[in-house]
Write a protein that holds these residues in place. Structure first.
Motif, short mmCIF file in Angstrom:
data_model
loop_
_atom_site.label_atom_id
_atom_site.label_comp_id
_atom_site.label_asym_id
_atom_site.label_seq_id
_atom_site.Cartn_x
_atom_site.Cartn_y
_atom_site.Cartn_z
N SER A 10 0.81 -1.23 0.00
CA SER A 10 0.00 0.00 0.00
C SER A 10 0.84 1.27 0.00
N ALA A 11 1.99 1.21 0.62
CA ALA A 11 2.80 2.42 0.77
C ALA A 11 3.25 3.04 -0.55
N PRO A 12 3.45 2.28 -1.63
CA PRO A 12 3.77 2.96 -2.89
C PRO A 12 2.72 4.01 -3.27
N ALA A 13 1.46 3.73 -3.00
CA ALA A 13 0.41 4.73 -3.28
C ALA A 13 0.58 5.94 -2.36
N PHE A 14 1.02 5.70 -1.12
CA PHE A 14 1.25 6.82 -0.20
C PHE A 14 2.38 7.70 -0.73
N VAL A 15 3.43 7.06 -1.27
CA VAL A 15 4.54 7.81 -1.86
C VAL A 15 4.05 8.60 -3.07
N LEU A 53 4.07 17.30 -3.20
CA LEU A 53 5.26 18.11 -3.39
C LEU A 53 5.22 18.82 -4.74
N SER A 54 4.73 18.12 -5.75
CA SER A 54 4.60 18.73 -7.07
C SER A 54 3.60 19.87 -7.05
N ASP A 55 2.49 19.68 -6.37
CA ASP A 55 1.50 20.76 -6.24
C ASP A 55 2.12 22.00 -5.59
N ALA A 56 2.93 21.78 -4.56
CA ALA A 56 3.58 22.91 -3.89
C ALA A 56 4.54 23.62 -4.85
N ALA A 57 5.29 22.84 -5.63
CA ALA A 57 6.21 23.43 -6.59
C ALA A 57 5.46 24.24 -7.65
N SER A 84 8.22 19.87 -12.14
CA SER A 84 8.02 19.59 -10.71
C SER A 84 8.03 18.09 -10.44
N TYR A 85 7.37 17.31 -11.30
CA TYR A 85 7.39 15.86 -11.11
C TYR A 85 8.80 15.31 -11.28
N GLN A 86 9.53 15.79 -12.27
CA GLN A 86 10.89 15.30 -12.48
C GLN A 86 11.79 15.61 -11.28
N ILE A 87 11.69 16.81 -10.75
CA ILE A 87 12.50 17.21 -9.59
C ILE A 87 12.16 16.34 -8.39
N VAL A 88 10.88 16.21 -8.09
CA VAL A 88 10.44 15.44 -6.93
C VAL A 88 10.81 13.97 -7.06
N GLU A 89 10.57 13.40 -8.22
CA GLU A 89 10.85 11.97 -8.41
C GLU A 89 12.35 11.69 -8.32
N GLN A 90 13.18 12.56 -8.88
CA GLN A 90 14.63 12.38 -8.77
C GLN A 90 15.10 12.55 -7.33
N MET A 91 14.50 13.50 -6.61
CA MET A 91 14.86 13.70 -5.21
C MET A 91 14.55 12.45 -4.39
N ILE A 92 13.37 11.87 -4.61
CA ILE A 92 12.99 10.66 -3.86
C ILE A 92 13.91 9.50 -4.23
N LYS A 93 14.20 9.36 -5.50
CA LYS A 93 15.12 8.31 -5.96
C LYS A 93 16.49 8.48 -5.30
N GLY A 94 17.00 9.69 -5.31
CA GLY A 94 18.31 9.96 -4.70
C GLY A 94 18.32 9.72 -3.21
N SER A 95 17.25 10.13 -2.54
CA SER A 95 17.16 9.90 -1.09
C SER A 95 17.11 8.41 -0.77
N ALA A 96 16.35 7.66 -1.54
CA ALA A 96 16.25 6.21 -1.33
C ALA A 96 17.59 5.54 -1.61
N GLU A 97 18.25 5.92 -2.70
CA GLU A 97 19.55 5.34 -3.02
C GLU A 97 20.57 5.63 -1.94
N LEU A 98 20.59 6.86 -1.42
CA LEU A 98 21.52 7.22 -0.35
C LEU A 98 21.27 6.39 0.90
N ALA A 99 20.00 6.23 1.26
CA ALA A 99 19.65 5.43 2.43
C ALA A 99 20.10 3.98 2.25
N LEU A 100 19.87 3.42 1.08
CA LEU A 100 20.27 2.04 0.82
C LEU A 100 21.78 1.88 0.81
#
Length: 95
Positions: free
Chosen positions: A8-13, A20-24, A34-50
């Motif tokens: 279920s959490a992928p839908a939450f993401v 975040l895109s709406d705010a941008a 806005s979608y490209q920026i947000v999606e890349q930020m989430i990808k980068g954050s996840a990769e860094l955590a992993l």
């Protein structure tokens, strides 16, 4: 629980990405960018955590300056029940 968080959490993401895109967009960035920026930020954050296996709080603290804009944003998330909303969303997937 694994199904709740993993299924279920992928839908939450996705909702988080949209928010975040709406705010941008509200502050002048076009929707596609806005979608490209947000999606890349989430990808980068996840990769860094992993890659680093650091605790999320340590990663957060690494980009949070005393009195800075990031901590002000985090304080706003907390004041508006962000953690509680996430926990409740997961709880609802188990009922």
């Amino acid at each position: 629980m694994i199904g709740s968080v993993g299924g279920s959490a992928p839908a939450f993401v996705d909702v988080f990405i949209e928010a975040l895109s709406d705010a941008a967009v509200l502050y002048g960035i076009d929707r596609k960018s806005s979608y490209q920026i947000v999606e890349q930020m989430i990808k980068g954050s996840a990769e860094l955590a992993l890659e680093t296996e650091k605790h999320p709080a340590e990663l957060k603290d690494g980009v949070t300056s005393p009195g800075g804009t990031t901590i002000k944003g985090i304080a706003a998330l907390e004041a508006n029940g962000f953690r509680h909303a996430v926990i409740e969303a997961v709880k609802q997937t188990m009922s």
